[in-house]
Each structure stands twice: as structure tokens, then as C-alpha cells.
Design an enzyme around this catalytic site. Sequence first.
Site: not given
Ligand code: NAD
Length: 493
Positions: A225-226, A230, A247, A281
Site C-alpha cells: 500500500g502507500s 506502511g 511494499e 506502484c
Molecule cells: P493504502 O495504504 O491506503 O491501503 C492499503 C491497505 O492498507 C488497504 O487494505 C487499507 O485498508 C489498509 N490500511 C489503511 N490504513 C491502515 C492502517 N492504519 N493499518 C492497517 N492497514 C491499513 O494504499 P492504497 O490506496 O490501497 O494503494 C495504493 C498504494 O499502494 C500506492 O501508494 C501504491 O504505490 C502502493 N502499491 C505498492 C505496491 C508495491 O508492491 N510496492 C504495489 C501496489 C500498490
Amino acid sequence: MELQNFIGGKWTSNEELETIPVVNPANNEQLATVPLSTKQQVAKAVAAAKKAQRSWARIPAPKRADYLYEIGHKLKEKKEYLAQVLTKEMGKVIEEARGEVQEGIDMAFYMAGEGRRLFGETTPSELADKFAMSVRAPIGVVGLITPWNFPIAIATWKSFPALVAGNTFVWKPATETPMMAYEMAKIFEEVGLPDGVANVVFGAGSTVGTELIEHPDVKVISFTGSTETGSKIAELGGRHLKKVSLEMGGKNAVIVMEDADLQLAVEGIVWSAFGTAGQRCTACSRVIVHKDVKNKLQQMLVEEIRKLTIGDGLDEDNKIGPVINGAALEKINHYVQVGKQEGATLLIGGKSLTSPPYNKGFYFEPTVFTNVKNDMIIAQEEIFGPVLSIIEVADLEEAIEVNNSVKFGLSSSIFSRDVNKIFKAQRDLDTGIVYVNAGTTGAEIHLPFGGTKGTGNGHRDSGQAALDVYTEWKSIYVDYSGKLQRAQIDTGN
Ligand code: NAD
């Protein structure tokens, strides 16, 4: 359709749980409802996973892998159906959705093969009549937290190595894209995975995600995720001594040198920047171009972008689908305004599409800024939409410096025909993935996937490297001398 949690091999009632709609970003139509689970559901799922783990780990790895082969066959059988659902809930165009499901199929068969490898090491002992080896041991219950942009592929990158290594898991998918998780849970049920081995709990990151991280019986958290989320997870996970694999975001660049095949570079840039509406990503959000070919490249790029058709991803003719939701549109729009205020020149695009047939969905034009300076916000922050910045450089050294100047380190690419430049670049680009004469997207599942700096914390999804997340090394010494032999002391040194 009412989605339900899958816990201990059973679909559980949503009674007493708040539910929210799942909508199609192409037209805002409701597709399903999904529950916002609470701590109780997480506790039940973790208990089920814990109960199942020991006997799952005792099944020989090649037999565990048989389930993955079955899962791979199911995914293959359902490929078109799953791709259609994926496009409806996430928005990416159908061709890309098929590619994403294929990634899951490939991962199933690849990780199933690991069932007959999971190699450890044997090594000579320093003492006579003593045997030494190290083996990969499963860790226990794993918590998986995944984003919406690759709702099925990323889950397979994590859950399949976790399973083949002998762990059980609780998976919290993104609330925007729960239907893929629901479909995967159906497959887990269909192939007869033992109850509790695979659990899916829907809900918000702040509740379900946090509870997974804090739960004492969850030993590993694998998150994609973001970078913002993370970092919070790393902090909380660290406090609870969890193994945390992260990631995260990217700010990926394509470098175009003066000797590059410009047509090829343009095709690579357009695919990496505007595929998945820029929401990968690994999406290319910066073009770092040699000053001698900047004007020509820009002109060719704009011509190519004008050919892109935007619309519902289910229509095979469309090349760019919607972005995920209204909040994403707002964020992208905000960055475009920032770019203008910073003094970058808007070359094409820059607006959300609001008139029919786009008015019901969330569409943004492919957008390119030029004359972008490396210290501008649009050159440094992840926008996660179809917005590209062109930065001019004088030579390869400057190109590499600009590439490496961002806080992220996921993917980079260089277009050149000069073997010396190419080899210097692949050595000096500081990202986890480097492409030569290809865009920044298109990873293959048998290589490690992940990034450096703000993109990751040293772990990798995919490839054999993924096994490192889901296993502990156990070193085993077998002394068959029949007497006490003391290491370092009885060696005669
Ligand atoms: P996000 O960080 O908003 O959410 C990702 C996941 O984390 C979701 O399931 C969300 O519900 C959960 N989450 C949110 N807050 C949390 C918390 N406080 N504690 C635990 N879990 C929590 O990201 P997104 O908007 O779903 O995805 C987009 C991001 O993901 C972009 O930054 C993108 O670059 C990244 N991404 C990275 C990769 C990689 O492999 N490096 C791959 C795909 C996406």
C-alpha cells in the site's frame, strides 16, 4: 450481492455489522455490499488460522503444493469471469485485468513448484561425526493487508508463498475491491483447503488492519500500500515485535538518452504512465530526457497520447479506464493545480472528464507537464494517476542523479542503444527493479519484486525471495559421535 467474511472455512453472517457499498468506478453503479468487520471477526479468524496451522504445516510441502496446483487450475478456468469482475470493481481495462488474473495463475504454479524445493542448506560441521543443516520453517499465522490497485495479483504474491511454506493466513483486502477477495475465498473453499488455513476478513485498515497487527497470535504482517500507511504499520508492528514486510509507493522514471529509439521509448512511456490510469506502484510518473531529444520526444508523446481512448474498461477498445473513486480524482486534480502553480508547462490533459459518457464515473485525462524542475512537488511525490512530468537533463550522470533523488526506489528504466550507458545505468540506478529499453512496468512473477528507500523495508514479494518473508531459518546440528563435542573448543585450535 452481499459479501461475507470467510472464517474457519465458513461464510459468516453480516448481522450486526455495518455494511458499505462496492461501486463500479466506471459508472458509480453499486456492485455489492461489504461488511466493516470489528475486532471480534479478526479474533475469530486468527483463532481459526492458529488452530489450523500446526496440522497444515505437518502436511508434506509437496502435498500442500497440490492445493496450489488446484487453485491455479480454478483461476485458469475462471480467468475471463474474474477479469470481468476485476474490471468492474477496480476499473482497469479488461486486457490488463486478464493480465492480472494471469499473474495469479502463474504465481500459483510457480509457488506450487516450491513445494518440491523449499531448499535449505547442508554444510560440513567443524567437528567429526557431526551433521549440519538449515531448513526453512513456517512462522505461524500471517496477516495480509492488500491495496485496491492489484486486488488479486498482490494477494497471490503473498498468500501462495505463505501457504506453501506451511503458514495459515488472515487476509484483509482493500474496502474498495473486496469482490476479488470474495472470489478467491470461493476458490479456497472449492479446492477444499482445510478449514481455517485461509481466512478473509473485510473492513477498514484502522480497525481490521490494526487489530491484525496488534494480535499476539499473528506473527507476520505482509503489507502492500502507500508509504504513509506502511510507515504506521512498521511502527505499530515494531512495537509488537512482528516481522513486517512492506511494499509501498513509487515515483518511477523512464530515462531517454540521446541515442534512444524514440518510437520505442514513446510506446514504453505511454504504456507505463497511462496503463491502469497511472495507478500502478510501478507507473512511470517521470520522464528524464536528454536535452538533445526533448522536443522531438515531447511531440511524439503528445501524438501518441491523442490516440488513447478513455472509457469503461469492459469495452475492449478503451485503453484507459477510470481512476478508483472521487477522492482519487480530487487528489490528482490537486497535484495538477500544484504543478501549474510551481511553474511547470502543461503539455496535454489536466482535467477530469465530467460530461457524458464520463459524468457518472471517475475519469481523468492523460496529463503531461514539461519544463518540470526536479525539486518541484510534482516531480517528487507519488500522484497515483495519469500524470507525467518531463525533466530535461544534460547527460547520463545527471539523469541517474535525478532518478535517484526521490524518496522512493521501486522501478526505473533507460532507453539507449549504447551498451556502456546501459551497464552504468543498471549499476547506478538505486531502484529494486531496472528495465532496459522497456517501460517501468511489467514484472515477471519468478523474480523478486519490491523497492528500496521509501518503497520497502528490505523484503520482496514474488520469486524465491518471497519465501524469506514467510519462513524462519532453523539450523539443525546432529552429532553422531556418541560423545560430547564442543564447538570452537574441541576443534584443536
Ligand atoms: P493504502 O495504504 O491506503 O491501503 C492499503 C491497505 O492498507 C488497504 O487494505 C487499507 O485498508 C489498509 N490500511 C489503511 N490504513 C491502515 C492502517 N492504519 N493499518 C492497517 N492497514 C491499513 O494504499 P492504497 O490506496 O490501497 O494503494 C495504493 C498504494 O499502494 C500506492 O501508494 C501504491 O504505490 C502502493 N502499491 C505498492 C505496491 C508495491 O508492491 N510496492 C504495489 C501496489 C500498490
